[in-house]
Design an enzyme around this catalytic site. Structure first.
Site, mmCIF file in Angstrom:
data_model
loop_
_atom_site.group_PDB
_atom_site.id
_atom_site.type_symbol
_atom_site.label_atom_id
_atom_site.label_comp_id
_atom_site.label_asym_id
_atom_site.label_seq_id
_atom_site.Cartn_x
_atom_site.Cartn_y
_atom_site.Cartn_z
ATOM 1 C CD GLU A 54 -2.353 1.319 2.984
ATOM 2 O OE1 GLU A 54 -2.414 0.522 3.449
ATOM 3 O OE2 GLU A 54 -2.381 2.441 2.957
ATOM 4 C CB CYS A 107 -3.101 5.320 3.828
ATOM 5 S SG CYS A 107 -2.652 4.485 5.081
ATOM 6 C CD GLU A 137 0.621 9.966 0.033
ATOM 7 O OE1 GLU A 137 -0.291 9.603 0.826
ATOM 8 O OE2 GLU A 137 1.753 9.110 -0.436
#
Lengths: 525, 525
Positions: free
Chosen positions: B265, B302, B393
């Site tokens: 992930e 996340c 991100e």
């Protein structure tokens, strides 16, 4: 039906512009017409663009519409009639009965997937209703279903020109999952491929689906296949073929900006353990059963029994003698392609020349090109353990018997095996203790474990696993045959607090699709 | 409890021999004791050898024994008491309430998997009974169950020192599947890791399981992690962290002689679509809810909402103004590690300096090291579409609002998004038409789609999908949170005509384990 030698892109039939492919009749070495000019990057792009355009509509077709489409493909294939069988025979050298059986399997497979689509287990519906009163925090409403991954690239295999080719298992399972499919047809049987491809084209039109649901490309060499796998619109790959071919596609898929899953079925020698009591009780029958399985289809099955393992002694010797006699009496059969025949000759030559391997028997010699003469070899357990090369697949009717000094060595041989599609125990009641010792090892090595049968013959059903650890396949978590294959082309999506009106049908209150659901972790009755 | 700074290999605690790791209290920059000397290849080898040795026994533990083991781990973690919370606070700068909540989540997760193990859906039992009378060919008896893949390597994440670390979701789901686990602890919280690792060690001993079921290694740099993934006994990998780290592990796993699955992930900016009617009706409340989600845990989730997309106009401006005010009032929070803070500063600096991006607000400045000052930026849809870098991100409490000229541009922005863990629709009744247009795109982009909520907060349940297309994760076909995560560590095995006495319990006639079964393709009642 007249073959046109064209690429099928959506509803169109287009002449390729690259190097031509021509089928060869392996029984006569005759070159067949028409020529198929290969696809280039432009045609790959067109097929992928159409597939991408079709994906949104196709993946949300109703269960019934999608099931009807799969059934229509089956009917259209049957409607081709004998032209399909004759062209298949000419392109592969396979006998009529085999191709007729394979057509039945192919159409049965499409219809099985239609029933699977209707049953809706593949949606894997899970609902965790909101718990507004829960302490210390309320729970939101969460619902999960599976959706189609996206356009899928399928590579036709040479050895099953119908069942593992244009409308074979990979295509059927991907279409069942809701994925458009772009097939790269195998160069050994382009005419058979065109006939089946046109049947699918007609089914797409009859069912009024977007044309991009299906395309069929041809191309010599690896370039076109690599371009297809590299195309950003392709989201998964199905392949059956060599280890070299499969690993090349895995590398391409992994080095994309967005890596994608590759389901490659590659190589397997399908070990058969001849346990002592079984050998003692019916060695002769085992030898006959073995040679029948070995020579079926000139040995060109992925599950062909290429390795037999037993305890050295008079019973194994008697088995080898009997099997050798049966091999000697076996007729040579035409192999699928000149390439497969050449590779077979190399593999058998390697074993014949190996100083730790004894040749026991070769099958009858027959005139004609590309004939597979069956071959039986023996080696000792210690020699097998010492040379990895003895585990290499020889695609065709060649098998190696490994004589183990004791059951300890037999277990070591089991332990050292590479990943396999199948592993078989020939056993009698008295062999249960040894079988029980072997089972945990075999479970780690193979996708399917058989007792007292032969691995050729792969039932298309719900419990089948045609898969296994690398290098048998690229992904041991799935199967390429049977209804569970649909799961390869799906991924889960969760919906949180979505208004009822926007929820997918499968997830709405009241279960309008009447599918099996896991509600709060419990299977609903 | 006294920390010893040791590696936990099976039931042993061993001093490492490589470069030392020391936790840093990010709130004070104080270096904590003890030092953890890193593992070398020798310790990786020991841990993997023990895991391999344990696998055979552990994977065949009964459902009840395995469930009890998971529950014992939970009890042992709780039994550590406040020492665990205090050490966690010192190593991460996270507040007490957050760590207490996370402990509850971690133990609840272990207990959920215990219930999942007991229910037995994960076995996916399928039985196609023999049909000896079938024409033209009888059907053999075929039965399928799932077995554990083998030893699993788990990488602890920095941002959830309990729930995504030593006894986190990856460990819980792998142990539930029957896989021994070797954890590479995160270097940011070795003491917390040791405490939890020792709790698992005690649970292994209490449950009388083979010691290799669990080991915990530490090591600075990437070398030890790469060695672990390359070890031939490791059969799957669970990872939560950066895209760079995840892709490096994917490459190692793919270039092994036997490639293995990696569940990584990696990164997600969790787009939130502010649809016009919702914005009109309650823009102020949305702004407050957004900033609360953005700044929660210093933005180190996340699923932190890093991207907001709306239609340019007075309503969006009012939202931005209100959100800006809330950001300005937000207190700076200590980030987890100096490294995360430095990366956050870089990311915010890049946006501040971007000539197509306007900075709207920064949070309050506070003394102390490694503080995250929230940040809010705005850009235009056209500029966002023109620069991929704006999708990067920024891990922390930074968000970018995209003002789209019209709903067509808004759809183009949706279309161009990379893979995400979540996508959110803030919508009112009047937004349903636009929401309906967006949904098919969002389904392709994200693992979870929310309406009228915020993506932070990931429920541990059966319907959850914490996953999504690359680069959100390496494998969109699975989830890392929720009961379906058990499926990552399983593979199917089919048994053909196996004598009843040799069949696994799950597959025996009469369903002795009372699990849900698919018999002849039908879900048994």
């Amino acid at each position: 039906m007249t073959l046109e030698g064209k690429l099928l892109i959506g509803q169109q039939a287009i002449k390729g512009k690259q190097i031509e492919i021509r089928a060869i009749n392996p029984a006569t070495d005759e070159t067949l017409t028409p020529a198929y000019l290969g696809a280039g990057k432009e045609e790959v792009d067109q097929a992928c663009a159409l597939a991408e355009a079709a994906y949104g509509t196709y993946r949300e077709t109703s269960k019934e519409d999608r099931a009807m489409f799969l059934e229509t493909i089956a009917s259209e294939i049957e409607a081709i009639g004998d032209d399909l069988i004759e062209r298949g025979m000419a392109e592969t050298g396979l006998p009529r009965a085999r191709l007729e059986g394979e057509r039945g399997r192919t159409c049965g497979q499409l219809r099985l997937f239609a029933s699977v689509v209707r049953a809706g287990e593949w949606l894997d519906v899970r609902i965790d209703p909101a718990l507004p009163e829960r302490q210390p925090m309320p729970r939101v409403d969460l619902r999960q279903r599976h959706i189609a991954l996206g356009p899928v690239a399928v590579f036709g295999a040479s050895n099953f020109p119908l069942a593992f080719s244009v409308a074979g298992g990979d295509t059927a399972s991907a279409l069942a999952a809701g994925c458009p499919v772009v097939v790269k047809g195998h160069s050994a049987h382009p005419g058979t491929s065109e006939l089946v491809g046109r049947a699918i084209q007609r089914a797409v039109a009859k069912c009024e689906l977007p044309e991009g649901v299906f395309s069929l490309l041809f191309g010599s060499g690896n370039e076109i296949g690599q371009a297809l796998v590299a195309d950003p619109r392709i989201q998964a790959v199905g392949f059956t073929g060599s280890r070299r071919g499969g690993t090349a596609l895995m590398q391409t898929a992994q080095s994309r900006p967005q890596p994608i899953p590759v389901y490659a079925e590659m190589s397997s020698i399908n070990p058969v353990f001849l346990l002592p009591e079984a050998l003692k009780a019916h060695g002769q029958a085992l030898a006959e059963g073995f040679v029948a399985s070995l020579t079926m289809g000139a040995g060109q099955f992925c599950t062909n029994p290429g390795l037999l393992i037993g305890l050295a002694g008079p019973e194994l010797e008697a088995f080898v003698d009997a099997a050798g006699e049966a091999v000697k009496d076996s007729s040579a059969q035409t192999m699928l392609t000149p390439g497969i025949h050449a590779a077979y000759q190399d593999g058998v030559g390697m074993l014949s020349a190996h100083d730790k391997v004894r040749q026991i028997a070769r099958g009858l010699s027959v005139d004609g090109p590309h004939k597979c003469r069956a071959a039986l070899f023996v080696t000792r357990g210690a020699d097998f353990l010492a040379d990895e090369a003895l585990q290499a697949e020889v695609f065709g009717a060649s098998a190696l018997v490994v004589e183990c000094a004791d059951s300890e060595e037999l277990r070591r041989v089991a332990d050292q095996l590479e990943g396999q599609l199948t592993a078989t125990l020939q056993m009698d009641d008295g062999d249960q203790a040894l079988a029980r010792q072997l089972l945990p090892t075999l479970e780690r090595k193979a996708g399917r474990i058989l007792a007292n049968g032969w691995p050729t013959g792969v039932e298309v059903c719900h419990a089948m696993v045609h898969g296994g650890p690398y290098p048998a396949t690229s992904d041991s978590r799935t199967t390429s045959v049977g209804s569970a294959a649909i799961q390869r082309f799906l991924r889960p999506v969760c919906y949180q607090n979505l208004p009822e009106r926007l929820l997918p049908e499968a997830l709405k209150d009241g279960n309008p699709l009447t599918v099996s659901r896991l509600v709060d972790g419990k299977r609903e009755k």
